[in-house]
Design an enzyme around this catalytic site. Structure first.
Site, PDB file in Angstrom:
ATOM      1  CB  THR A 202      -0.918   0.012   1.235  1.00 38.73           C
ATOM      2  OG1 THR A 202      -1.670  -1.202   1.276  1.00 38.73           O
ATOM      3  CG2 THR A 202      -1.877   1.193   1.192  1.00 38.73           C
TER       4      THR A 202
ATOM      5  CE1 TYR B 142     -17.310  -0.427  -1.940  1.00 38.89           C
ATOM      6  CE2 TYR B 142     -18.080  -2.220  -3.319  1.00 38.89           C
ATOM      7  CZ  TYR B 142     -18.206  -0.934  -2.853  1.00 38.89           C
ATOM      8  OH  TYR B 142     -19.242  -0.144  -3.285  1.00 38.89           O
TER       9      TYR B 142
ATOM     10  CE1 TYR C 138      -1.953  -5.075   6.105  1.00 36.46           C
ATOM     11  CE2 TYR C 138      -2.016  -4.519   3.774  1.00 36.46           C
ATOM     12  CZ  TYR C 138      -1.916  -4.129   5.088  1.00 36.46           C
ATOM     13  OH  TYR C 138      -1.783  -2.806   5.400  1.00 36.46           O
TER      14      TYR C 138
ATOM     15  NE  ARG D 237      -4.414   0.913   4.649  1.00 31.59           N
ATOM     16  CZ  ARG D 237      -4.304   2.099   4.054  1.00 31.59           C
ATOM     17  NH1 ARG D 237      -5.145   2.426   3.089  1.00 31.59           N
ATOM     18  NH2 ARG D 237      -3.363   2.943   4.419  1.00 31.59           N
TER      19      ARG D 237
ATOM     20  CE  LYS E  66       1.465  -4.545   6.902  1.00 25.43           C
ATOM     21  NZ  LYS E  66       1.577  -3.625   5.744  1.00 25.43           N
TER      22      LYS E  66
ATOM     23  CB  ILE F  37       5.294  -5.537   6.938  1.00 21.47           C
ATOM     24  CG1 ILE F  37       5.773  -6.964   6.661  1.00 21.47           C
ATOM     25  CG2 ILE F  37       5.209  -4.746   5.627  1.00 21.47           C
ATOM     26  CD1 ILE F  37       4.856  -7.766   5.743  1.00 21.47           C
TER      27      ILE F  37
END
Length: 295
Positions: A45, A108, A134, A139, A162, A205
């Site tokens: 990202t 989404y 992830y 998000r 992550k 990360i």
């Protein structure tokens, strides 16, 4: 391989004409590895990958791959979307330069947790490289229970996660107490990296390591090997820097700081982002100076 230590999700620097600043990216990759990072994350990202063309993404991958090969460092590449079939196709393109694929929880659509498991089961079955799941619910809009996170960790070809849940809560405690010992948990929230390392995360990360790689590498090493008092001190000193660097959407402040340091040609980002305000960059530079004055 075992995924431990600091992995830096590099920014994508741009020239004054808007092109990818290839030489600056290569130099930045060398700098973070020289400062103690275990490896690099390309096209995360922080790299603004959705704004890059296909040719630009290939250029970034080629640069990061060459640096990692030269320095014998692992390269993690972000891939995948909220479409399972598209994610399968993107993973199929990976070659032996890539140590692992960082694959985001489908966003989404807000699929059920069972569907998330099926998504990753299918990706893991076809991926030529291990997966790092992830988990970033603020998000994706898809929180996951500790039970589901543990089931993801148990999938064949899933090397780790992550973990960027936005805080340390009951679910975090439960997950960290149950996660299989051979599963890497990498902190993904810069501000909460220290407490997650204290709970047993093997590394991180961390976007802030673009500007402070030595500090974050030392933070992880101290939590792994001690002394713990040093680990606590470093974590507390880095916290204001993380807050300052995320005062505006990532990676705008990061790029402002890197440009002010002369490490990248410009602070430019691509829409839908705009460069950070001068006050935010100044505050981050002050926090950085204070951090290294002590750490």
């Amino acid at each position: 391989m075992t995924f431990t230590g600091l992995f830096v999700p590099l920014v994508t620097p741009f020239t004054a004409t808007g092109a990818v600043a290839a030489a600056a990216l290569e130099t930045l990759a060398h700098e973070v590895l020289e400062a103690g990072a275990r490896g690099i994350v390309a096209l995360g990202t922080t790299a603004e990958p959705v704004t890059l063309t296909g040719a630009e993404r290939r250029l970034v991958l080629d640069i990061c791959g060459a640096v990692c090969r030269e320095r014998q460092a692992p390269l993690i590449v972000a891939a995948g979307s909220n479409v399972t079939a598209d994610s399968v196709r993107s993973l199929a393109a990976f070659d032996d330069r890539v140590a692992a694929a960082l694959t985001v929880v489908p966003y989404y659509n807000r699929p059920s947790e069972d569907v998330v498991l099926e998504h990753f089961r299918r990706l893991a079955a076809v991926s030529p490289v291990p997966l790092l799941v992830y988990h970033v619910p603020y998000r994706t809009g898809r929180p996951l229970s500790a039970e589901t996170l543990c089931r993801l960790a148990e999938l064949p070809n899933v090397a780790g996660l992550k973990y960027a849940a936005g805080g340390i809560d009951d679910s975090t405690i439960e997950f960290m107490s149950r996660v299989p010992s051979d599963t890497a948990v990498l902190a993904g929230d810069d501000l909460h990296a220290a407490p997650l390392l204290a709970l047993g995360a093997q590394g991180g990360i961390l976007a802030c390591a673009n500007v402070a790689p030595a500090g974050y590498a030392e933070l992880i090493a101290a939590w792994q090997s001690g002394p713990l008092d040093r680990a606590r001190t470093i974590g507390n000193r880095l916290a204001p820097l993380a807050t300052a660097l995320f005062a505006e959407p990532n990676p705008t402040v990061l790029k402002g700081v890197l440009a002010a340091q002369g490490r990248i040609p410009t602070a430019d980002v691509r829409l839908p982002l705009l460069p950070a305000h001068e006050s935010s960059v100044a505050a981050a530079l002050t926090a950085l100076e204070s951090t290294y004055a002590v750490v």
